[in-house]
Write a protein that holds these residues in place. Sequence first.
Motif, PDB file in Angstrom:
ATOM      1  N   LEU A  80      12.451  -2.062   3.143  1.00 44.96           N
ATOM      2  CA  LEU A  80      11.925  -0.915   2.392  1.00 44.96           C
ATOM      3  C   LEU A  80      13.021  -0.014   1.825  1.00 44.96           C
ATOM      4  O   LEU A  80      12.777   0.779   0.922  1.00 44.96           O
ATOM      5  CB  LEU A  80      10.994  -0.086   3.289  1.00 44.96           C
ATOM      6  N   GLY A  81      14.235  -0.166   2.381  1.00 44.11           N
ATOM      7  CA  GLY A  81      15.339   0.721   2.004  1.00 44.11           C
ATOM      8  C   GLY A  81      15.662   0.685   0.517  1.00 44.11           C
ATOM      9  O   GLY A  81      16.101   1.685  -0.046  1.00 44.11           O
ATOM     10  N   GLU A  82      15.460  -0.470  -0.124  1.00 43.02           N
ATOM     11  CA  GLU A  82      15.800  -0.546  -1.544  1.00 43.02           C
ATOM     12  C   GLU A  82      14.714   0.069  -2.427  1.00 43.02           C
ATOM     13  O   GLU A  82      14.940   0.333  -3.604  1.00 43.02           O
ATOM     14  CB  GLU A  82      16.062  -2.000  -1.953  1.00 43.02           C
ATOM     15  N   HIS A  83      13.527   0.291  -1.873  1.00 42.22           N
ATOM     16  CA  HIS A  83      12.419   0.797  -2.687  1.00 42.22           C
ATOM     17  C   HIS A  83      12.133   2.278  -2.479  1.00 42.22           C
ATOM     18  O   HIS A  83      11.499   2.909  -3.318  1.00 42.22           O
ATOM     19  CB  HIS A  83      11.137   0.025  -2.365  1.00 42.22           C
ATOM     20  N   PHE A  84      12.528   2.812  -1.324  1.00 43.95           N
ATOM     21  CA  PHE A  84      12.165   4.201  -0.988  1.00 43.95           C
ATOM     22  C   PHE A  84      13.374   4.948  -0.440  1.00 43.95           C
ATOM     23  O   PHE A  84      14.329   4.337   0.043  1.00 43.95           O
ATOM     24  CB  PHE A  84      11.052   4.208   0.085  1.00 43.95           C
ATOM     25  N   ASP A  85      13.286   6.284  -0.495  1.00 44.76           N
ATOM     26  CA  ASP A  85      14.340   7.105   0.090  1.00 44.76           C
ATOM     27  C   ASP A  85      14.151   7.166   1.597  1.00 44.76           C
ATOM     28  O   ASP A  85      13.062   7.434   2.084  1.00 44.76           O
ATOM     29  CB  ASP A  85      14.279   8.542  -0.461  1.00 44.76           C
TER      30      ASP A  85
ATOM     31  N   ARG B   9       7.664   8.156  -3.690  1.00 46.54           N
ATOM     32  CA  ARG B   9       8.086   8.714  -4.977  1.00 46.54           C
ATOM     33  C   ARG B   9       7.555  10.140  -5.131  1.00 46.54           C
ATOM     34  O   ARG B   9       8.255  11.049  -5.515  1.00 46.54           O
ATOM     35  CB  ARG B   9       7.582   7.821  -6.108  1.00 46.54           C
ATOM     36  N   ASP B  10       6.288  10.326  -4.810  1.00 49.95           N
ATOM     37  CA  ASP B  10       5.660  11.639  -4.924  1.00 49.95           C
ATOM     38  C   ASP B  10       4.390  11.634  -4.068  1.00 49.95           C
ATOM     39  O   ASP B  10       4.059  10.620  -3.447  1.00 49.95           O
ATOM     40  CB  ASP B  10       5.333  11.957  -6.391  1.00 49.95           C
ATOM     41  N   GLU B  11       3.688  12.749  -4.063  1.00 44.98           N
ATOM     42  CA  GLU B  11       2.520  12.858  -3.203  1.00 44.98           C
ATOM     43  C   GLU B  11       1.402  11.889  -3.612  1.00 44.98           C
ATOM     44  O   GLU B  11       0.698  11.350  -2.757  1.00 44.98           O
ATOM     45  CB  GLU B  11       1.992  14.297  -3.195  1.00 44.98           C
TER      46      GLU B  11
ATOM     47  N   ASP C 162       5.901  16.901   0.849  1.00 50.26           N
ATOM     48  CA  ASP C 162       4.846  16.294   0.020  1.00 50.26           C
ATOM     49  C   ASP C 162       4.930  14.767  -0.005  1.00 50.26           C
ATOM     50  O   ASP C 162       3.973  14.106  -0.376  1.00 50.26           O
ATOM     51  CB  ASP C 162       4.977  16.783  -1.431  1.00 50.26           C
ATOM     52  N   ARG C 163       6.103  14.220   0.343  1.00 51.61           N
ATOM     53  CA  ARG C 163       6.222  12.769   0.119  1.00 51.61           C
ATOM     54  C   ARG C 163       6.701  11.962   1.327  1.00 51.61           C
ATOM     55  O   ARG C 163       6.940  10.766   1.207  1.00 51.61           O
ATOM     56  CB  ARG C 163       7.099  12.492  -1.118  1.00 51.61           C
TER      57      ARG C 163
ATOM     58  N   THR D  26       2.375  -3.991   2.012  1.00 53.35           N
ATOM     59  CA  THR D  26       1.602  -2.964   1.306  1.00 53.35           C
ATOM     60  C   THR D  26       2.536  -2.007   0.577  1.00 53.35           C
ATOM     61  O   THR D  26       2.328  -1.672  -0.588  1.00 53.35           O
ATOM     62  CB  THR D  26       0.720  -2.184   2.311  1.00 53.35           C
ATOM     63  N   LEU D  27       3.591  -1.595   1.253  1.00 52.18           N
ATOM     64  CA  LEU D  27       4.518  -0.631   0.654  1.00 52.18           C
ATOM     65  C   LEU D  27       5.305  -1.248  -0.495  1.00 52.18           C
ATOM     66  O   LEU D  27       5.482  -0.627  -1.539  1.00 52.18           O
ATOM     67  CB  LEU D  27       5.466  -0.099   1.732  1.00 52.18           C
ATOM     68  N   VAL D  28       5.789  -2.464  -0.296  1.00 51.38           N
ATOM     69  CA  VAL D  28       6.583  -3.094  -1.354  1.00 51.38           C
ATOM     70  C   VAL D  28       5.716  -3.315  -2.590  1.00 51.38           C
ATOM     71  O   VAL D  28       6.155  -3.098  -3.721  1.00 51.38           O
ATOM     72  CB  VAL D  28       7.204  -4.428  -0.862  1.00 51.38           C
TER      73      VAL D  28
END
Length: 392
Positions: free
Chosen positions: A259-264, A284-286, A331-332, A353-355
């Motif tokens: 998940l590290g490459e897709h999210f902070d 990315r956002d809420e 928020d995120r 699901t997350l990817v």
Amino acid sequence: MTINVTRSYLGNKDKFKRYVDSIYASNWLTNHGPLAIALEERLKDYLGVRNIVLTSNGTLALQIAYRALGLSGAAVTTPFSFVATASSLEWQGIRPVFADIDEATWTLDPAQIEARIDHETRAIVATHVFGNPCDVERIAQLARLYHLKVVYDGAHAFGVRHQGESVFNWGDVSTLSFHATKLFHTIEGGAIVTNDDELAARIRLLCNFGIVDTDQIDGPGINAKLNEVCAAMGLCILDDLDAILEQRAEIAHRYERTLGEHFDLQRAQPGSQRNHGYFPLALRDEAQLLCVRAALNGQDINPRRYFYPSLDTLDYLQPQAPQPRSRALSDRVLCLPIYPGLPRGVQERIIRTLVREATGARATAVSLYRPLSTALDALRAPAAGVELKQSC
Ligand SMILES: *Cc1c(COP(=O)(O)O)cnc(C)c1O
């Protein structure tokens, strides 16, 4: 099976029963009994700290810490923490003044702390959020410069080491929570750690009504004693801690890799080791967060929004200057399920699901079944909500 963000760890039942047998034999249920004393000794050793006083929970640990330090006035604290960090100050009549967090480590930003210090400030109350140590060196400098006390809410930081020693060795006092949802727990419980022997003695008194001995009471205290059944649970779990940490690390590394490459992700404080008590992830956002959460909830998987809302938005703590970084992060951020025994298949479902959400792979999958999706779109066309759901 419902999967929650965590699952209370229960150690070996027979071992626990043997401790319960010993409680029946001694008839000693609370008041610094043999099991509480044994747990204190073992924790002191395990954590590598000088004084540790067990308490009945982590919130009382905070309140007693402020009281033992004689705090009043105001304390600069973090808006990105569990509500108890700020509410315990309010409860003690100390005004919480929020400062903003560092965008990478998610702990209090020392520059922001300094900007909030004024003539009323008596303390800095900072959280090692998700077990990531605060910038303890710079906070120590600020404390020296402005003559402030430092209390660390270490509820998440069990076993965390910084520059080769326990993170609880920084600050005047550190507090721990041993609530059932925490990495190490005693059902309900907590502790206060300090290097100051005199302060530790005062803390001990405060935890037990201020009673010095049978005939002497030394000022007001409160009841914050850890009972023997709770201590027994702690003794059992402490035996398994290496395995607990290992299993948590394995899951955390799997999440990080995928998940590290897709999210902070939260950036680790340099020089520190993690305990993986939580696996927080910034979407990315809420809107994306709500979408991902709904998708996981639909599979009976319940991640949690720790920490939401940002504490500077709470009505009963106003007025406060808004803390934009904490609000934006709050928020995120979503905490993913992580605990020993979390099935591998569930971890993979969460990752998939997350990817899928991050890469928009769902749209691709739908387009492979164009005839079906076209038919469905026709059916759903009037519903505006569907549009939103598909876009995230
Ligand atoms: C859990 C927690 C507390 C409160 O601890 P309790 O033992 O539940 O009273 C305080 N601060 C933080 C950051 C926590 O996560």
